[in-house]
Scaffold this motif. Structure first.
Motif, PDB file in Angstrom:
ATOM      1  N   MET A   1       0.792  -1.113   0.180  1.00 38.68           N
ATOM      2  CA  MET A   1       0.100   0.038  -0.033  1.00 38.68           C
ATOM      3  C   MET A   1       0.980   1.262   0.100  1.00 38.68           C
ATOM      4  O   MET A   1       0.572   2.216  -0.638  1.00 38.68           O
ATOM      5  N   LEU A   2       1.776   1.099   0.840  1.00 34.16           N
ATOM      6  CA  LEU A   2       2.930   2.676   0.655  1.00 34.16           C
ATOM      7  C   LEU A   2       3.481   2.667  -0.354  1.00 34.16           C
ATOM      8  O   LEU A   2       3.849   3.584  -0.875  1.00 34.16           O
ATOM      9  N   ARG A   3       3.897   1.413  -1.272  1.00 36.13           N
ATOM     10  CA  ARG A   3       4.540   1.519  -2.529  1.00 36.13           C
ATOM     11  C   ARG A   3       3.488   2.352  -3.471  1.00 36.13           C
ATOM     12  O   ARG A   3       3.831   3.113  -4.272  1.00 36.13           O
ATOM     13  N   SER A   4       2.358   1.927  -3.498  1.00 31.82           N
ATOM     14  CA  SER A   4       1.256   2.544  -4.424  1.00 31.82           C
ATOM     15  C   SER A   4       1.122   4.036  -4.157  1.00 31.82           C
ATOM     16  O   SER A   4       0.996   4.916  -4.957  1.00 31.82           O
ATOM     17  N   MET A   5       1.392   4.300  -2.865  1.00 32.98           N
ATOM     18  CA  MET A   5       0.995   5.773  -2.560  1.00 32.98           C
ATOM     19  C   MET A   5       2.359   6.581  -2.926  1.00 32.98           C
ATOM     20  O   MET A   5       2.306   7.510  -3.591  1.00 32.98           O
ATOM     21  N   TYR A   6       3.509   5.972  -2.934  1.00 35.49           N
ATOM     22  CA  TYR A   6       4.782   7.000  -3.330  1.00 35.49           C
ATOM     23  C   TYR A   6       4.640   6.785  -4.890  1.00 35.49           C
ATOM     24  O   TYR A   6       5.320   7.697  -5.581  1.00 35.49           O
ATOM     25  N   SER A   7       4.412   5.773  -5.411  1.00 32.83           N
ATOM     26  CA  SER A   7       4.177   5.620  -6.962  1.00 32.83           C
ATOM     27  C   SER A   7       3.387   6.679  -7.156  1.00 32.83           C
ATOM     28  O   SER A   7       3.661   7.775  -8.406  1.00 32.83           O
ATOM     29  N   GLY A   8       2.021   6.966  -6.729  1.00 27.74           N
ATOM     30  CA  GLY A   8       1.255   7.915  -7.299  1.00 27.74           C
ATOM     31  C   GLY A   8       2.023   9.583  -6.909  1.00 27.74           C
ATOM     32  O   GLY A   8       1.831  10.211  -7.724  1.00 27.74           O
ATOM     33  N   VAL A   9       2.656   9.620  -5.798  1.00 25.80           N
ATOM     34  CA  VAL A   9       3.516  11.026  -5.587  1.00 25.80           C
ATOM     35  C   VAL A   9       4.381  11.181  -6.761  1.00 25.80           C
ATOM     36  O   VAL A   9       4.371  12.326  -7.397  1.00 25.80           O
ATOM     37  N   SER A  10       5.073  10.095  -7.285  1.00 17.78           N
ATOM     38  CA  SER A  10       6.087  10.475  -8.321  1.00 17.78           C
ATOM     39  C   SER A  10       5.438  10.771  -9.624  1.00 17.78           C
ATOM     40  O   SER A  10       5.948  11.374 -10.464  1.00 17.78           O
ATOM     41  N   GLY A  11       3.936   9.991  -9.849  1.00 19.16           N
ATOM     42  CA  GLY A  11       3.368  10.220 -10.984  1.00 19.16           C
ATOM     43  C   GLY A  11       2.776  11.724 -11.098  1.00 19.16           C
ATOM     44  O   GLY A  11       3.033  12.496 -11.834  1.00 19.16           O
ATOM     45  N   MET A  12       2.362  12.377  -9.907  1.00 21.06           N
ATOM     46  CA  MET A  12       1.988  13.596  -9.785  1.00 21.06           C
ATOM     47  C   MET A  12       3.019  14.628  -9.818  1.00 21.06           C
ATOM     48  O   MET A  12       2.865  15.581 -10.664  1.00 21.06           O
ATOM     49  N   LYS A  13       4.378  14.361  -9.537  1.00 20.96           N
ATOM     50  CA  LYS A  13       5.431  14.970  -9.668  1.00 20.96           C
ATOM     51  C   LYS A  13       5.695  15.331 -11.408  1.00 20.96           C
ATOM     52  O   LYS A  13       5.926  16.253 -11.554  1.00 20.96           O
ATOM     53  N   GLY A  14       5.856  14.216 -11.762  1.00 19.36           N
ATOM     54  CA  GLY A  14       5.927  14.128 -13.113  1.00 19.36           C
ATOM     55  C   GLY A  14       4.943  14.846 -13.972  1.00 19.36           C
ATOM     56  O   GLY A  14       5.405  15.650 -14.920  1.00 19.36           O
ATOM     57  N   PHE A  15       3.845  14.717 -13.807  1.00 21.29           N
ATOM     58  CA  PHE A  15       2.893  15.502 -14.573  1.00 21.29           C
ATOM     59  C   PHE A  15       2.692  16.943 -13.989  1.00 21.29           C
ATOM     60  O   PHE A  15       2.394  17.830 -15.155  1.00 21.29           O
TER      61      PHE A  15
END
Length: 261
Positions: A1-15
């Motif tokens: 679950m924490l992996r998915s949260m950090y993945s979402g953060v990285s995606g938001m930063k990229g976009f």
């Protein structure tokens, strides 16, 4: 679950970075000689969960920016009728020199040809940088010249009071090996570096093959608003989807916490 949260953060930063690039492109839609930028992404390191199976079991940890490239496709030409407004029809860049910088340290490349002639006869940019000729010197119109023009070959042709026409100089053109590697300096100028050209000094030429100088015209930005707004929609939805990943991960964590009441 924490992996998915950090993945979402990285995606938001990229976009968010993608939106920054798009916003800069749109703000320069009418900038003379501007070349738009594009952004590319790559996935981050994947975490190995197990290697006992036939295929590796890995979970990705999000995305990151791999490159922000400059698109050097030509922009459309705008007719101005001003003789000192120049556009390069083909490859290459005008070379300008900061008059206060010594040697070749103040030389820059540009596709913005909105030049003017100062009171002392020097051909300069809007910032006051000298436009260089094919020999690396500044272009100056002598006082005895009553009129001048610039032909397709980049030659500055001057006419004196008696009507005799002569070639005063030739506009210098530089062709770096990798234009996409040039560093943006600001003011529609580019700075040479080793990623753009292995040579440490700018190589000025007379007119390169398959290249012409158009007088009385300016090259406008190559930004396509339709494409930029489409990319903006994609970036917005991508940002929204990644934020939903974070929200869902948070809801699952909340359910885990509520298991023990």
């Amino acid at each position: 679950m924490l992996r998915s949260m950090y993945s979402g953060v990285s995606g938001m930063k990229g976009f968010q970075t993608k939106l920054d690039v798009i916003g800069n492109n749109i703000s320069n839609v009418n900038t003379i000689g501007y070349k738009k930028s594009t952004i590319n992404f790559q996935d981050l390191l994947s975490q190995n969960l197990s290697s006992s199976g036939v295929n590796p079991m890995q979970v990705g940890l999000g995305s990151t920016t791999s490159a922000i490239n400059v698109n050097h496709n030509p922009g459309s030409f705008m007719t101005t009728g001003v003789g000192t407004d120049l556009a390069i029809n083909g490859d290459g860049f005008f070379v300008v020199q900061n008059p206060s910088a010594p040697g070749t340290t103040g030389q820059y490349l540009t596709r913005a040809g909105n030049f003017v002639v100062e009171a002392d006869g020097d051909l300069v940019t809007a910032q006051g940088y000298n436009v260089l000729n094919s020999a690396g010197g500044k272009i100056s119109i002598p006082a005895n010249i009553v009129s001048f023009s610039i032909n397709r070959l980049g030659q500055v042709m001057g006419k004196d009071a008696s009507g005799v026409e002569s070639a005063l100089a030739t506009i210098g053109i530089a062709q770096p090996e990798n234009p996409a590697g040039l560093s943006k300096f600001g003011g529609s100028l580019y700075e040479l570096n080793t990623k753009a050209d292995s040579r440490t000094v700018l190589q000025l030429l007379a007119l390169p093959k398959n290249t012409e100088v158009a007088s009385g015209m300016l090259e406008m930005s190559n930004v396509d608003l339709t494409e930029e707004f489409t990319e903006m929609i994609i970036a917005q939805r991508g940002f929204q989807a990644n934020s939903r990943t974070i929200t869902t991960s948070d809801e699952i964590l909340q359910e885990v916490v509520n298991l023990k009441r």
